[in-house]
Design an enzyme around this catalytic site. Structure first.
Site, PDB file in Angstrom:
ATOM      1  N   GLY A 132       0.800  -1.225   0.000  1.00 23.60           N
ATOM      2  CA  GLY A 132       0.000   0.000   0.000  1.00 23.60           C
ATOM      3  C   GLY A 132       0.827   1.267   0.000  1.00 23.60           C
TER       4      GLY A 132
ATOM      5  N   LEU B  46       7.445  -0.121  -1.711  1.00 24.95           N
ATOM      6  CA  LEU B  46       8.227  -1.361  -1.626  1.00 24.95           C
ATOM      7  C   LEU B  46       9.426  -1.121  -0.707  1.00 24.95           C
ATOM      8  CD1 LEU B  46       8.348  -2.672  -5.310  1.00 24.95           C
ATOM      9  CD2 LEU B  46       7.101  -3.663  -3.373  1.00 24.95           C
TER      10      LEU B  46
ATOM     11  N   LYS C 112      20.378   4.598   9.555  1.00 25.39           N
ATOM     12  CA  LYS C 112      21.824   4.404   9.544  1.00 25.39           C
ATOM     13  C   LYS C 112      22.516   5.459   8.686  1.00 25.39           C
ATOM     14  CE  LYS C 112      20.595   1.877  12.151  1.00 25.39           C
ATOM     15  NZ  LYS C 112      19.267   1.409  12.567  1.00 25.39           N
TER      16      LYS C 112
ATOM     17  N   TYR D  66      15.946   1.422  21.320  1.00 27.87           N
ATOM     18  CA  TYR D  66      16.701   1.461  20.065  1.00 27.87           C
ATOM     19  C   TYR D  66      16.596   2.820  19.365  1.00 27.87           C
ATOM     20  CZ  TYR D  66      17.537  -3.594  19.472  1.00 27.87           C
ATOM     21  OH  TYR D  66      17.984  -4.885  19.572  1.00 27.87           O
TER      22      TYR D  66
ATOM     23  N   ALA E  89      14.605  -6.602  10.950  1.00 23.34           N
ATOM     24  CA  ALA E  89      14.466  -6.838   9.517  1.00 23.34           C
ATOM     25  C   ALA E  89      15.018  -8.204   9.104  1.00 23.34           C
ATOM     26  CB  ALA E  89      15.182  -5.726   8.755  1.00 23.34           C
TER      27      ALA E  89
ATOM     28  N   HIS F 140      45.219  -9.663  11.231  1.00 24.09           N
ATOM     29  CA  HIS F 140      45.765  -8.615  12.103  1.00 24.09           C
ATOM     30  C   HIS F 140      46.060  -7.377  11.264  1.00 24.09           C
ATOM     31  CE1 HIS F 140      48.018  -6.766  15.355  1.00 24.09           C
ATOM     32  NE2 HIS F 140      48.979  -6.498  14.477  1.00 24.09           N
TER      33      HIS F 140
HETATM   34  P1  FAD Z   1       7.508  -3.685   7.390  1.00 19.40           P
HETATM   35  O1  FAD Z   1       8.881  -3.356   6.985  1.00 19.40           O
HETATM   36  O2  FAD Z   1       6.825  -2.783   8.358  1.00 19.40           O
HETATM   37  O3  FAD Z   1       6.649  -3.771   6.052  1.00 19.40           O
HETATM   38  C1  FAD Z   1       5.269  -3.993   6.070  1.00 19.40           C
HETATM   39  C2  FAD Z   1       4.690  -3.413   4.804  1.00 19.40           C
HETATM   40  O4  FAD Z   1       3.343  -3.830   4.701  1.00 19.40           O
HETATM   41  C3  FAD Z   1       4.660  -1.883   4.789  1.00 19.40           C
HETATM   42  O5  FAD Z   1       5.350  -1.407   3.642  1.00 19.40           O
HETATM   43  C4  FAD Z   1       3.171  -1.525   4.728  1.00 19.40           C
HETATM   44  O6  FAD Z   1       2.902  -0.404   3.928  1.00 19.40           O
HETATM   45  C5  FAD Z   1       2.595  -2.797   4.118  1.00 19.40           C
HETATM   46  N1  FAD Z   1       1.189  -3.008   4.457  1.00 19.40           N
HETATM   47  C6  FAD Z   1       0.654  -3.097   5.714  1.00 19.40           C
HETATM   48  N2  FAD Z   1      -0.667  -3.353   5.633  1.00 19.40           N
HETATM   49  C7  FAD Z   1      -0.956  -3.439   4.316  1.00 19.40           C
HETATM   50  C8  FAD Z   1      -2.164  -3.666   3.599  1.00 19.40           C
HETATM   51  N3  FAD Z   1      -3.326  -3.887   4.217  1.00 19.40           N
HETATM   52  N4  FAD Z   1      -2.117  -3.658   2.244  1.00 19.40           N
HETATM   53  C9  FAD Z   1      -0.953  -3.432   1.587  1.00 19.40           C
HETATM   54  N5  FAD Z   1       0.211  -3.206   2.217  1.00 19.40           N
HETATM   55  C10 FAD Z   1       0.212  -3.220   3.559  1.00 19.40           C
HETATM   56  N6  FAD Z   1      15.561  -3.524  12.184  1.00 19.40           N
HETATM   57  C11 FAD Z   1      16.804  -4.037  12.041  1.00 19.40           C
HETATM   58  O7  FAD Z   1      16.942  -5.260  11.913  1.00 19.40           O
HETATM   59  N7  FAD Z   1      17.917  -3.235  12.022  1.00 19.40           N
HETATM   60  C12 FAD Z   1      17.824  -1.893  12.145  1.00 19.40           C
HETATM   61  O8  FAD Z   1      18.833  -1.200  12.126  1.00 19.40           O
HETATM   62  C13 FAD Z   1      16.529  -1.320  12.298  1.00 19.40           C
HETATM   63  N8  FAD Z   1      16.386   0.015  12.417  1.00 19.40           N
HETATM   64  C14 FAD Z   1      15.129   0.536  12.508  1.00 19.40           C
HETATM   65  C15 FAD Z   1      15.022   1.924  12.623  1.00 19.40           C
HETATM   66  C16 FAD Z   1      13.766   2.507  12.734  1.00 19.40           C
HETATM   67  C17 FAD Z   1      13.644   4.007  12.846  1.00 19.40           C
HETATM   68  C18 FAD Z   1      12.605   1.681  12.706  1.00 19.40           C
HETATM   69  C19 FAD Z   1      11.242   2.293  12.779  1.00 19.40           C
HETATM   70  C20 FAD Z   1      12.710   0.300  12.596  1.00 19.40           C
HETATM   71  C21 FAD Z   1      13.980  -0.280  12.504  1.00 19.40           C
HETATM   72  N9  FAD Z   1      14.151  -1.658  12.408  1.00 19.40           N
HETATM   73  C22 FAD Z   1      15.408  -2.189  12.302  1.00 19.40           C
HETATM   74  C23 FAD Z   1      12.992  -2.576  12.407  1.00 19.40           C
HETATM   75  C24 FAD Z   1      12.666  -3.021  10.956  1.00 19.40           C
HETATM   76  O9  FAD Z   1      12.385  -1.877  10.178  1.00 19.40           O
HETATM   77  C25 FAD Z   1      11.478  -3.960  10.971  1.00 19.40           C
HETATM   78  O10 FAD Z   1      11.744  -5.050  11.835  1.00 19.40           O
HETATM   79  C26 FAD Z   1      11.210  -4.507   9.587  1.00 19.40           C
HETATM   80  O11 FAD Z   1      10.940  -3.482   8.669  1.00 19.40           O
HETATM   81  C27 FAD Z   1      10.010  -5.471   9.630  1.00 19.40           C
HETATM   82  O12 FAD Z   1       9.758  -5.968   8.353  1.00 19.40           O
HETATM   83  P2  FAD Z   1       8.287  -6.457   7.951  1.00 19.40           P
HETATM   84  O13 FAD Z   1       8.416  -6.942   6.542  1.00 19.40           O
HETATM   85  O14 FAD Z   1       7.758  -7.350   8.971  1.00 19.40           O
HETATM   86  O15 FAD Z   1       7.376  -5.137   8.000  1.00 19.40           O
HETATM   87  P1  NAD Z   2      12.099   0.005  22.215  1.00 21.27           P
HETATM   88  O1  NAD Z   2      11.211  -1.049  22.709  1.00 21.27           O
HETATM   89  O2  NAD Z   2      13.466  -0.350  21.752  1.00 21.27           O
HETATM   90  O3  NAD Z   2      12.279   1.124  23.350  1.00 21.27           O
HETATM   91  C1  NAD Z   2      11.198   1.798  23.890  1.00 21.27           C
HETATM   92  C2  NAD Z   2      11.643   2.448  25.189  1.00 21.27           C
HETATM   93  O4  NAD Z   2      10.632   3.347  25.600  1.00 21.27           O
HETATM   94  C3  NAD Z   2      11.853   1.458  26.328  1.00 21.27           C
HETATM   95  O5  NAD Z   2      13.091   1.698  26.934  1.00 21.27           O
HETATM   96  C4  NAD Z   2      10.673   1.733  27.262  1.00 21.27           C
HETATM   97  O6  NAD Z   2      10.986   1.480  28.606  1.00 21.27           O
HETATM   98  C5  NAD Z   2      10.436   3.209  27.001  1.00 21.27           C
HETATM   99  N1  NAD Z   2       9.081   3.684  27.287  1.00 21.27           N
HETATM  100  C6  NAD Z   2       7.915   3.055  27.048  1.00 21.27           C
HETATM  101  N2  NAD Z   2       6.874   3.857  27.411  1.00 21.27           N
HETATM  102  C7  NAD Z   2       7.408   5.010  27.886  1.00 21.27           C
HETATM  103  C8  NAD Z   2       6.861   6.223  28.394  1.00 21.27           C
HETATM  104  N3  NAD Z   2       5.544   6.406  28.476  1.00 21.27           N
HETATM  105  N4  NAD Z   2       7.706   7.203  28.791  1.00 21.27           N
HETATM  106  C9  NAD Z   2       9.065   7.021  28.697  1.00 21.27           C
HETATM  107  N5  NAD Z   2       9.625   5.892  28.210  1.00 21.27           N
HETATM  108  C10 NAD Z   2       8.814   4.901  27.812  1.00 21.27           C
HETATM  109  O7  NAD Z   2      11.261   0.755  21.055  1.00 21.27           O
HETATM  110  P2  NAD Z   2      11.701   1.766  19.923  1.00 21.27           P
HETATM  111  O8  NAD Z   2      12.972   2.432  20.270  1.00 21.27           O
HETATM  112  O9  NAD Z   2      10.498   2.583  19.646  1.00 21.27           O
HETATM  113  O10 NAD Z   2      11.953   0.798  18.698  1.00 21.27           O
HETATM  114  C11 NAD Z   2      10.893  -0.053  18.245  1.00 21.27           C
HETATM  115  C12 NAD Z   2      11.435  -1.327  17.658  1.00 21.27           C
HETATM  116  O11 NAD Z   2      12.031  -1.068  16.387  1.00 21.27           O
HETATM  117  C13 NAD Z   2      12.560  -1.962  18.475  1.00 21.27           C
HETATM  118  O12 NAD Z   2      12.066  -2.744  19.520  1.00 21.27           O
HETATM  119  C14 NAD Z   2      13.255  -2.778  17.449  1.00 21.27           C
HETATM  120  O13 NAD Z   2      12.577  -3.993  17.300  1.00 21.27           O
HETATM  121  C15 NAD Z   2      13.107  -1.955  16.186  1.00 21.27           C
HETATM  122  N6  NAD Z   2      14.358  -1.175  15.940  1.00 21.27           N
HETATM  123  C16 NAD Z   2      15.512  -1.869  15.770  1.00 21.27           C
HETATM  124  C17 NAD Z   2      16.681  -1.173  15.541  1.00 21.27           C
HETATM  125  C18 NAD Z   2      17.949  -1.958  15.337  1.00 21.27           C
HETATM  126  O14 NAD Z   2      17.868  -3.151  15.135  1.00 21.27           O
HETATM  127  N7  NAD Z   2      19.114  -1.318  15.381  1.00 21.27           N
HETATM  128  C19 NAD Z   2      16.683   0.210  15.501  1.00 21.27           C
HETATM  129  C20 NAD Z   2      15.485   0.881  15.681  1.00 21.27           C
HETATM  130  C21 NAD Z   2      14.317   0.177  15.903  1.00 21.27           C
END
Ligand code: FAD
Ligand code: NAD
Length: 466
Positions: free
Chosen positions: A37, A40, A53, A187, A321, A445
């Site tokens: 939706g 990609l 990143k 995170y 991911a 190394h």
């Molecule tokens: P998504 O990537 O969320 O994809 C789901 C897709 O489904 C979306 O494009 C959405 O538009 C589509 N969709 C949903 N409902 C519908 C529908 N009804 N019809 C059509 N399309 C639909 N993970 C890491 O491993 N390393 C990282 O460094 C990392 N950094 C992150 C940083 C941030 C700021 C955030 C927010 C997340 C990060 N994550 C990281 C988490 C990672 O992005 C997710 O774990 C990953 O994208 C999940 O993949 P997914 O395919 O399950 O879902």
């Molecule tokens: P998170 O679960 O990593 O951290 C959320 C934090 O918010 C926790 O420490 C929690 O105690 C705190 N919190 C919750 N409610 C609160 C409140 N009312 N007031 C103050 N603090 C509160 O969640 P995120 O940082 O939003 O990231 C979401 C998810 O996205 C992660 O769990 C991870 O799966 C994924 N992510 C992964 C990466 C990576 O792999 N490098 C990077 C970004 C995001």
């Protein structure tokens, strides 16, 4: 009249889970349709892993340049640098476009039919797609794969919009705020909070519990905590935000001290977790078994309904991911008739703070809790030559192994650049390596990887450089 098509596999969601499943299924000759939706690449490529990143890297480069102004021991002399944040965002968007364009090309190459539109589930074998343009399309499938991902959790007292950012807005700022309050020291809060600090923004982090990065153990997060303090980020741990107003800022309560205070802010980044995307597209109608808020799956990524599969963030933690991708590949192969299970020995996790944190497998506490008699050993980067040349001597590598047969159970590391050690960590665990296997492998190394070998040597009582 609604147009109808038939396919063997229908994937809802084109994030890392869904697009990998579709590519692999296409490669295996499975007729596959993928519905997306938004864009990609999903959260990861568009508004998650990759853009974050990129921003972290740009912020680090800017901070490095600013450091040299003060007089560098390396002999580098620069004038006061500045940052054009619009150009930074433009550069980041270019990387995103290259990657998402690449995903589209890979799907085409694999023969996958991509439908741009929102999917609505009619039943376990029928989905109606509302394209961005034109008439709805009904898709009939033998297998339905849910890969709808997750969305940021909103605080009722501070809905997203205007000055209240989710990570999405924080990744594409028009201008840099003077003062940023980050809610949540997980995170996103720490990765982006540290990046904004490096960009010169005054950053304050409010965290509900009494420590940062609660999914990691305190020994691992201590160097991150030290770096946060050194960078000038103000931390309020054990505090909860109560609300926000534009004039005063963020209202915060410290329950332990029974204290209320206000933090001035131009922008507030709310990063308090993500929740599986399970509502608004007819999923409820399937009445699948749920595990809390996420779709329950078994070791094959099967839901409670026959031929309905689910992967990635919609199936809960760890929301990463690479987990979604591995599950996607696993489901595609099963739909193609292969025997597969999703039972990894380790799903590595990396937090891209500075220093970075990486974990794979069990921590010492987890091993002990499972009743395993284990040994653990650390090797500090302060004793690693490469770390010294990189001016990155904080942190360590830790290994956890069974005491009886030296089977490696887990690795943890904190330090600059340790994200790249994740591969070695996961491989050794998946391949059933023992301490001797790693200790007697020749590591190049000078590299940070030598700390991995030295940790294994140290666990055997044979450390050479410490
Ligand atoms: P998504 O990537 O969320 O994809 C789901 C897709 O489904 C979306 O494009 C959405 O538009 C589509 N969709 C949903 N409902 C519908 C529908 N009804 N019809 C059509 N399309 C639909 N993970 C890491 O491993 N390393 C990282 O460094 C990392 N950094 C992150 C940083 C941030 C700021 C955030 C927010 C997340 C990060 N994550 C990281 C988490 C990672 O992005 C997710 O774990 C990953 O994208 C999940 O993949 P997914 O395919 O399950 O879902
Ligand atoms: P998170 O679960 O990593 O951290 C959320 C934090 O918010 C926790 O420490 C929690 O105690 C705190 N919190 C919750 N409610 C609160 C409140 N009312 N007031 C103050 N603090 C509160 O969640 P995120 O940082 O939003 O990231 C979401 C998810 O996205 C992660 O769990 C991870 O799966 C994924 N992510 C992964 C990466 C990576 O792999 N490098 C990077 C970004 C995001």
């Amino acid at each position: 009249m609604t147009k109808e098509i038939n396919t063997k596999l229908l994937v809802i969601g084109g994030g890392p889970g869904g697009y990998v499943a579709a590519i692999r299924a296409g490669q295996l000759g499975v007729p596959t349709v993928l519905v997306e939706g938004a864009q990609l690449g999903g959260t990861c490529l568009n508004i998650g892993c990759i853009p974050s990143k990129a921003l972290i890297h740009a912020a680090h480069a800017f901070e490095q340049a600013r450091h040299q102004v003060k007089g560098s021991p390396l002999g580098i002399r620069v004038q006061e640098p500045s940052i054009d944040i619009a150009q930074t965002v433009h550069w980041k968007d270019g990387i995103v476009q290259r990657l998402t364009g690449g995903v589209g090309a890979l799907l085409r190459k694999a023969g996958v039919q991509v439908l741009a539109g929102w999917a609505h589930i009619d039943d376990g074998k029928t989905v109606t797609v509302q394209p961005h343009q034109g008439e709805p399309l009904r898709v009939h499938c033998e297998h339905l794969l849910l890969a709808t991902g997750s969305e940021p959790v909103e605080l009722p007292s501070m809905p997203f919009g205007g000055a209240i950012w989710s990570s999405t807005e924080a990744l594409s700022p028009d201008t840099l705020p003077k003062r940023l309050v980050v809610v949540g020291a997980g995170y996103i809060g720490l990765e982006l909070g540290m990046a904004y600090r490096k960009l010169g923004v005054e950053v304050t982090v409010v965290e509900a519990i009494d420590r940062v990065l609660p999914t990691y153990d305190p020994e691992l997060t201590q160097p991150v905590l030290d770096a946060l303090k050194k960078s000038g980020i103000t931390l309020h741990l054990g505090c909860k935000v109560q609300g926000w107003d534009a004039r005063h800022g963020v209202h915060v309560r410290n329950d332990t001290k029974a204290e209320d205070f206000t933090l001035p802010a131009d922008r507030v980044l709310v990063a308090v977790g993500r929740r599986p995307r399970t509502a608004g597209f007819g999923l409820e109608g399937l009445q699948l078994d749920m595990a809390g808020r996420h779709v329950a799956i078994d070791a094959h990524c099967r839901t409670s309904m026959r031929n309905v599969w689910a992967i990635g963030d919609v199936t809960g933690e760890p929301m990463l991911a690479h987990r979604a991708m591995a599950q996607g590949e696993c489901v595609a192969e099963q739909v193609a008739g292969k025997t597969r299970r999703f039972e990894p020995m380790a799903i590595p996790a990396v937090c891209f703070t500075d220093p970075e944190v990486v974990v794979a497998g069990r921590t010492p506490a987890e091993a002990k809790a499972a009743g395993i008699d284990c040994i653990e050993a650390h090797f500090p980067f302060a004793a690693n030559g490469r770390a010294m040349t990189l001016q990155a001597t904080s942190g360590f590598v830790r290994v956890v192994a069974r005491k009886d047969n030296h089977l490696i159970l887990g690795w943890q590391a904190v330090g600059q650049g340790v994200a790249e050690l994740a591969a070695a960590f996961s491989q050794s665990i998946e391949m059933g390596a023992r301490l001797e296997d790693v200790a007697h492998t020749i590591h190049a190394h000078p590299t940070l990887g030598e700390a991995v070998q030295e940790a294994a040597l140290r666990a055997l009582g044979q450390a050479l450089h410490v």
